[in-house]
Scaffold this motif. Sequence first.
Motif, PDB file in Angstrom:
ATOM      1  N   LEU A 308      16.170 -10.461  40.433  1.00  0.00           N
ATOM      2  CA  LEU A 308      17.602 -10.584  40.701  1.00  0.00           C
ATOM      3  C   LEU A 308      18.436  -9.846  39.659  1.00  0.00           C
ATOM      4  O   LEU A 308      19.653  -9.746  39.804  1.00  0.00           O
ATOM      5  CB  LEU A 308      18.005 -12.059  40.713  1.00  0.00           C
ATOM      6  CG  LEU A 308      17.373 -12.941  41.806  1.00  0.00           C
ATOM      7  CD1 LEU A 308      17.817 -14.384  41.647  1.00  0.00           C
ATOM      8  CD2 LEU A 308      17.740 -12.411  43.187  1.00  0.00           C
ATOM      9  N   SER A 309      17.764  -9.338  38.612  1.00  0.00           N
ATOM     10  CA  SER A 309      18.420  -8.551  37.553  1.00  0.00           C
ATOM     11  C   SER A 309      19.544  -9.328  36.863  1.00  0.00           C
ATOM     12  O   SER A 309      20.607  -8.771  36.558  1.00  0.00           O
ATOM     13  CB  SER A 309      18.967  -7.235  38.138  1.00  0.00           C
ATOM     14  OG  SER A 309      17.926  -6.467  38.708  1.00  0.00           O
ATOM     15  N   ASN A 310      19.311 -10.601  36.599  1.00  0.00           N
ATOM     16  CA  ASN A 310      20.315 -11.412  35.922  1.00  0.00           C
ATOM     17  C   ASN A 310      19.949 -11.687  34.467  1.00  0.00           C
ATOM     18  O   ASN A 310      20.594 -12.487  33.797  1.00  0.00           O
ATOM     19  CB  ASN A 310      20.511 -12.737  36.663  1.00  0.00           C
ATOM     20  CG  ASN A 310      19.215 -13.540  36.786  1.00  0.00           C
ATOM     21  OD1 ASN A 310      18.174 -13.145  36.254  1.00  0.00           O
ATOM     22  ND2 ASN A 310      19.274 -14.650  37.507  1.00  0.00           N
ATOM     23  N   GLY A 311      18.878 -11.042  33.977  1.00  0.00           N
ATOM     24  CA  GLY A 311      18.468 -11.214  32.595  1.00  0.00           C
ATOM     25  C   GLY A 311      17.481 -12.336  32.365  1.00  0.00           C
ATOM     26  O   GLY A 311      16.929 -12.462  31.259  1.00  0.00           O
ATOM     27  N   ASP A 312      17.252 -13.179  33.368  1.00  0.00           N
ATOM     28  CA  ASP A 312      16.280 -14.257  33.231  1.00  0.00           C
ATOM     29  C   ASP A 312      14.860 -13.723  33.333  1.00  0.00           C
ATOM     30  O   ASP A 312      14.635 -12.627  33.839  1.00  0.00           O
ATOM     31  CB  ASP A 312      16.504 -15.325  34.305  1.00  0.00           C
ATOM     32  CG  ASP A 312      17.856 -16.008  34.177  1.00  0.00           C
ATOM     33  OD1 ASP A 312      18.483 -15.882  33.109  1.00  0.00           O
ATOM     34  OD2 ASP A 312      18.272 -16.672  35.147  1.00  0.00           O
ATOM     35  N   TRP A 313      13.900 -14.520  32.851  1.00  0.00           N
ATOM     36  CA  TRP A 313      12.489 -14.118  32.871  1.00  0.00           C
ATOM     37  C   TRP A 313      11.674 -15.037  33.779  1.00  0.00           C
ATOM     38  O   TRP A 313      11.941 -16.225  33.884  1.00  0.00           O
ATOM     39  CB  TRP A 313      11.880 -14.207  31.465  1.00  0.00           C
ATOM     40  CG  TRP A 313      12.373 -13.195  30.487  1.00  0.00           C
ATOM     41  CD1 TRP A 313      13.347 -12.259  30.682  1.00  0.00           C
ATOM     42  CD2 TRP A 313      11.916 -13.027  29.136  1.00  0.00           C
ATOM     43  NE1 TRP A 313      13.528 -11.519  29.538  1.00  0.00           N
ATOM     44  CE2 TRP A 313      12.664 -11.971  28.574  1.00  0.00           C
ATOM     45  CE3 TRP A 313      10.967 -13.662  28.360  1.00  0.00           C
ATOM     46  CZ2 TRP A 313      12.475 -11.531  27.268  1.00  0.00           C
ATOM     47  CZ3 TRP A 313      10.774 -13.246  27.060  1.00  0.00           C
ATOM     48  CH2 TRP A 313      11.518 -12.189  26.519  1.00  0.00           C
ATOM     49  N   VAL A 314      10.667 -14.460  34.411  1.00  0.00           N
ATOM     50  CA  VAL A 314       9.615 -15.212  35.074  1.00  0.00           C
ATOM     51  C   VAL A 314       8.379 -15.055  34.188  1.00  0.00           C
ATOM     52  O   VAL A 314       7.925 -13.935  33.948  1.00  0.00           O
ATOM     53  CB  VAL A 314       9.329 -14.685  36.488  1.00  0.00           C
ATOM     54  CG1 VAL A 314       8.129 -15.416  37.097  1.00  0.00           C
ATOM     55  CG2 VAL A 314      10.552 -14.857  37.379  1.00  0.00           C
ATOM     56  N   VAL A 315       7.851 -16.162  33.674  1.00  0.00           N
ATOM     57  CA  VAL A 315       6.783 -16.113  32.666  1.00  0.00           C
ATOM     58  C   VAL A 315       5.495 -16.697  33.225  1.00  0.00           C
ATOM     59  O   VAL A 315       5.460 -17.855  33.668  1.00  0.00           O
ATOM     60  CB  VAL A 315       7.193 -16.882  31.389  1.00  0.00           C
ATOM     61  CG1 VAL A 315       6.069 -16.819  30.356  1.00  0.00           C
ATOM     62  CG2 VAL A 315       8.476 -16.304  30.809  1.00  0.00           C
TER      63      VAL A 315
END
Length: 357
Positions: A308-315
Amino acid sequence: MAWVPSALKHKRIQIYEAEATELKCGGIVVACTFDHRIVDAYSVNMFMVFWAETACSAAPISLPPSFHLSLINPSHPLCFDLALDRMYIPVSALYPPPKHKLQVDNDCLYYVTTTKLSELQQSAYSNGSKRTKLELFSAFLWRMVAESSLVVDNDDNKTMSRMGIMVDGRCRLMSQGEDDKPTPMSSYFGHMLSVPFGEKRAREVVEKPLSWVADVAHKFVERAATKEHFLDLVDWVEEHRPVPALARIFCKPSSEVEEEGSTAPVVSSGQIFLVNGMDFGLGKPVLGSYHFPWGGKAGYVMPMPNPLSNGDWVVYLHLPKSQVAFIESHPPTVFRLLTPHHLNLLWFFLFFFCEYR
């Protein structure tokens, strides 16, 4: 760092496989598996983007893969820092693996918000140092793993804890030509990683400020994030041919049986991977992640950008069951279990999944 072992040169090697599964809801799962002895995650990501752009007749291709081994020719005569012997080891020097499995591994996907990552960064500003989000994230995880090892090991004054962070050598080996254009090193298809790591007493990692732990991580990464380090590593690999080698953190040579709590995590980073570029004409992926199903002593952690390009990460975390249970037993201040809500998913989704082997 890896290369094609001589025993494999005369065999037919299956480097890469891909499979697409269509779901009843209309989504598609694209899964691939690759041989990590030959290529790294950067190369696989680059190939997937190239494949998607070619399938959609995109012009020009953003980054055509380069297969020129001359980009990493060893020097003559060979010359390297002997400190590399503390980072890597020929497999012939390893002790035989234990006959029984030492640990039960868990694979989980978590969601880390950019707000929490910024808070971790702010926590290290108090001593005047500025550390990257990856360094602070790795320091925080190191603390959690070290604390869980103290729960497992009663002799907590001697328990050691290790942490590794992968470093990509492509940007370190790139040089500017006369026309100020980068060399093809950025598009090198193969394996160009180094795995520096640090080792401290677990009690020290837990009790020291997070900024101190981040400084330790920064120092061992800094030593490997240079052009000289990777040139030395190319020569070190050449010196030990045809015997394959491993980073010591992945397979520590020891005749002693290690406790479950002593497992060390290795953090990679997929933040520069172009997940949004993998559009085969069916829409952009809503999730990209990696899987590392192996039986080694080191855990594996791969932070990926939220598509989503919101700066969050999926780890993605591949850690012993006890460490995952310890992390999940604490309030989810940083690690939150991934849910469809985090990806704005309702009924339709496209899942891209890569597997190391």
